[in-house]
Design a protein around this motif. Structure first.
Motif, short mmCIF file in Angstrom:
data_model
loop_
_atom_site.label_atom_id
_atom_site.label_comp_id
_atom_site.label_asym_id
_atom_site.label_seq_id
_atom_site.Cartn_x
_atom_site.Cartn_y
_atom_site.Cartn_z
N UNK A 77 0.83 -1.20 0.00
CA UNK A 77 0.00 0.00 0.00
C UNK A 77 0.87 1.26 0.00
N UNK A 78 0.33 2.34 -0.54
CA UNK A 78 1.05 3.62 -0.57
C UNK A 78 1.07 4.21 0.83
N UNK A 79 2.24 4.63 1.26
CA UNK A 79 2.38 5.20 2.61
C UNK A 79 2.49 6.73 2.53
N UNK A 80 2.44 7.37 3.72
CA UNK A 80 2.61 8.82 3.77
C UNK A 80 3.99 9.23 3.28
N UNK A 101 4.90 11.89 0.44
CA UNK A 101 5.81 13.00 0.72
C UNK A 101 6.97 13.01 -0.26
N UNK A 102 7.54 11.82 -0.55
CA UNK A 102 8.64 11.73 -1.49
C UNK A 102 8.21 12.14 -2.90
N UNK A 103 7.00 11.74 -3.26
CA UNK A 103 6.50 12.09 -4.59
C UNK A 103 6.36 13.61 -4.73
N UNK A 104 5.75 14.24 -3.72
CA UNK A 104 5.54 15.69 -3.77
C UNK A 104 6.87 16.43 -3.75
N UNK A 105 7.84 15.90 -2.95
CA UNK A 105 9.15 16.55 -2.88
C UNK A 105 9.88 16.48 -4.21
N UNK A 106 9.65 15.40 -4.97
CA UNK A 106 10.32 15.22 -6.25
C UNK A 106 9.46 15.67 -7.44
N UNK A 107 8.31 16.24 -7.14
CA UNK A 107 7.43 16.73 -8.22
C UNK A 107 7.00 18.15 -7.89
N UNK A 108 7.93 19.11 -7.98
CA UNK A 108 7.62 20.48 -7.60
C UNK A 108 6.52 21.12 -8.44
N UNK A 109 6.24 20.58 -9.62
CA UNK A 109 5.20 21.17 -10.49
C UNK A 109 3.83 20.54 -10.25
#
Length: 225
Positions: free
Chosen positions: A3-6, A10-18
């Motif tokens: 399952x997808x964790x927090x 968080x890592x996805x948002x940190x690596x996807x600034x756009x």
């Protein structure tokens, strides 16, 4: 499939600034709890609060730096005037008394005492060269840096004009060549105050070390050549 964790989010948002540029509508719908109450605020408002808090913290730091800078300037000016008074003394015999009196005046120290030993024979009978035991001399030589603390049966306290009122003291060893921390001492300064907190243990000794260097250099004139 795990399952997808927090942390994944968080890592996805940190690596996807756009991400929030593509989904700007999400920013307006995100609400957080305000630290100043239980009300919910938008993400933008919370960010603004955090920014204001950072600015306030920086303002406090700047004010502290300005205050410390002003205090250091005052101390620097006092050391300058004190050193100047020592340079202006023409009589070597008058140097110890001038050193003590100007130290008391410039730094508003209630009591100061000074003893110097191993002096030239011309000064051996002067009060500043009398009344020091071998134990006191050894103790002075053992001081690697100025000592600050409460009065605890130290012989040097008896050199003060009124030992009974000394609640905190600073002991400053004087060494040839103004070398602080090594070699045998040829004298010791005692600073005393009725305030137990004036010279407390753990007190920063940078200022006292400058005093030791200047006093040592000046009083070297009393030693045999």
């Amino acid at each position: 499939m795990n399952p997808i964790t927090e942390d994944d989010i968080a890592n996805y948002l940190a690596n996807s600034p756009d991400f929030f540029e593509r989904h700007a509508e999400l920013l307006a719908s995100v609400h957080l709890t305000s630290p100043h109450g239980n009300r919910a605020v938008s993400l933008q408002e919370r960010q603004a609060e955090m920014l204001r808090e950072k600015i306030k913290a920086l303002e406090h730091r700047i004010m502290d730096m300005v205050r410390h800078g002003n205090e250091n300037m005052v101390i620097s000016d006092r050391i300058h005037r004190w050193a100047k008074s020592l340079l202006l003394v023409q009589s070597t015999r008058a140097l110890p008394a001038t050193l003590v009196a100007e130290l008391e005046r410039e730094f508003m120290i209630p009591q100061v005492a000074l003893k110097v030993w191993d002096v030239d024979a011309r000064y051996a009978q002067d009060p500043f060269a009398q009344g020091v035991s071998e134990d006191a001399k050894s103790f002075a030589s053992s001081l690697a840096q100025p000592y600050c603390g409460v009065v605890s049966g130290v012989e040097a306290v008896s050199w003060l004009p009124d030992p009974s009122t000394a609640m905190s003291i600073a002991l400053i060893a004087l060494r040839p060549g103004a070398v602080n921390g090594s070699g045998p001492a040829f004298g010791m300064l005692v600073l005393a105050s009725p305030d137990p907190q004036r010279f407390q243990s753990g007190f920063a000794t940078d200022f006292l070390e400058r005093i030791a260097e200047l006093a040592s250099a000046a009083l070297s004139r009393l030693r045999p050549r």
